[in-house]
Design a protein around this motif. Structure first.
Motif, PDB file in Angstrom:
ATOM      1  N   ILE A 163       1.437   3.497  -8.858  1.00 37.19           N
ATOM      2  CA  ILE A 163       0.894   2.656  -7.791  1.00 37.19           C
ATOM      3  C   ILE A 163      -0.378   1.990  -8.307  1.00 37.19           C
ATOM      4  O   ILE A 163      -1.331   2.668  -8.705  1.00 37.19           O
ATOM      5  CB  ILE A 163       0.582   3.496  -6.536  1.00 37.19           C
ATOM      6  N   ARG A 164      -0.378   0.673  -8.313  1.00 38.24           N
ATOM      7  CA  ARG A 164      -1.541  -0.105  -8.775  1.00 38.24           C
ATOM      8  C   ARG A 164      -2.020  -1.000  -7.631  1.00 38.24           C
ATOM      9  O   ARG A 164      -1.261  -1.827  -7.128  1.00 38.24           O
ATOM     10  CB  ARG A 164      -1.181  -0.957  -9.990  1.00 38.24           C
ATOM     11  N   ILE A 165      -3.262  -0.807  -7.221  1.00 33.21           N
ATOM     12  CA  ILE A 165      -3.854  -1.597  -6.144  1.00 33.21           C
ATOM     13  C   ILE A 165      -5.182  -2.156  -6.646  1.00 33.21           C
ATOM     14  O   ILE A 165      -6.060  -1.395  -7.078  1.00 33.21           O
ATOM     15  CB  ILE A 165      -4.122  -0.746  -4.879  1.00 33.21           C
ATOM     16  N   VAL A 166      -5.354  -3.470  -6.594  1.00 24.85           N
ATOM     17  CA  VAL A 166      -6.599  -4.113  -6.999  1.00 24.85           C
ATOM     18  C   VAL A 166      -7.124  -4.936  -5.821  1.00 24.85           C
ATOM     19  O   VAL A 166      -6.438  -5.827  -5.316  1.00 24.85           O
ATOM     20  CB  VAL A 166      -6.393  -5.010  -8.231  1.00 24.85           C
ATOM     21  N   ASN A 167      -8.330  -4.610  -5.365  1.00 28.18           N
ATOM     22  CA  ASN A 167      -9.005  -5.309  -4.270  1.00 28.18           C
ATOM     23  C   ASN A 167      -8.245  -5.231  -2.954  1.00 28.18           C
ATOM     24  O   ASN A 167      -8.294  -6.154  -2.136  1.00 28.18           O
ATOM     25  CB  ASN A 167      -9.271  -6.780  -4.642  1.00 28.18           C
ATOM     26  N   GLY A 168      -7.533  -4.145  -2.749  1.00 33.95           N
ATOM     27  CA  GLY A 168      -6.912  -3.905  -1.452  1.00 33.95           C
ATOM     28  C   GLY A 168      -7.851  -3.084  -0.572  1.00 33.95           C
ATOM     29  O   GLY A 168      -9.035  -2.940  -0.846  1.00 33.95           O
TER      30      GLY A 168
END
Length: 230
Positions: A49-54
């Protein structure tokens, strides 16, 4: 409980892939929820799971097997992780997670079984005002937890970290070091180097913690004077 995973996703895609990914150029609440799922692979360098600026994302009742990076979460606000289990899946090991540049994080229930070749099982980099509860790591043969950079006000409560090189390591990153972080009720057992090592940091405290060390030498590193034991 860990038996709630209704779906098993076996990843056979390309190496260096993200199974789930969200990215924004600036902070944009993503409100992602992923729950009751097992992610498995034998493919190299997969990120689960990759989340950037969420932001305001919830991950609950998840199993990762053979995933190189379980979570890569950078920027944003208040991801919540609950009831996470990670393990190897031959020939892949148990992997690690990375959290960076956010003002809050909540982790409640994180268990890692088996060898990991990641730099650390859990890395926190410039994360502030978070709670990390009930973390258990068994035989990772790496660093259990890295706290680095401008981490402030992280509170780690109740955990067991067994058979690692270092249970927790505090490091300088981007010219900043961790401050005002606490470990409460942790068992650091049979570290081969240090149970806790402070390379950089200040106002760090350990309350009601146990330390056993299988290596010759001291428990804490050269910066032990910045630690408060209670």
């Amino acid at each position: 409980g860990m038996g709630n995973q209704a779906t098993i996703l076996s990843w056979t895609g390309a190496i260096s892939s993200n199974i789930f990914s969200y990215s924004a150029g600036a902070f944009t609440p993503s409100h992602v929820t992923i729950a009751d799922l097992a992610l498995k692979t034998t493919v190299a360098t997969v990120t689960g799971i990759r989340i950037v600026n969420g932001g305001f994302d919830t991950f609950e009742n998840l199993v990762f097997q053979g995933i190189t990076t379980h979570f890569y979460i950078s920027g944003g606000f208040r991801p919540a992780l609950r009831n996470i289990l990670v393990a190897g899946n031959a020939p892949r090991d148990a992997g690690g997670s990375y959290f960076a540049s956010m003002p809050h994080i909540e982790i409640s229930g994180f268990t890692s079984y088996g060898t990991s070749t990641a730099t650390a099982v859990l890395t926190f980099d410039a994360v502030a005002a978070g709670t990390v509860t009930n973390v258990n790591m068994y035989a990772p043969v790496t660093i259990g937890i890295i706290v680095q950079g401008d981490c402030q006000g992280l509170v780690f409560t109740t955990g067991v970290i067994v058979s690692m090189t270092r249970g927790v390591q505090f490091l300088l990153a981007a010219a900043a070091s961790p401050t005002f972080c606490q470990f409460i009720g942790y068992e650091f057992d049979q570290a081969t180097v240090y149970c806790a090592e402070v390379v950089a940091g200040g106002n760090l405290s350990f309350t009601a913690c146990e330390f056993t060390n299988s290596a010759a030498g001291v428990i804490f590193g050269a910066q032990a004077d910045v630690i408060r034991l209670r």
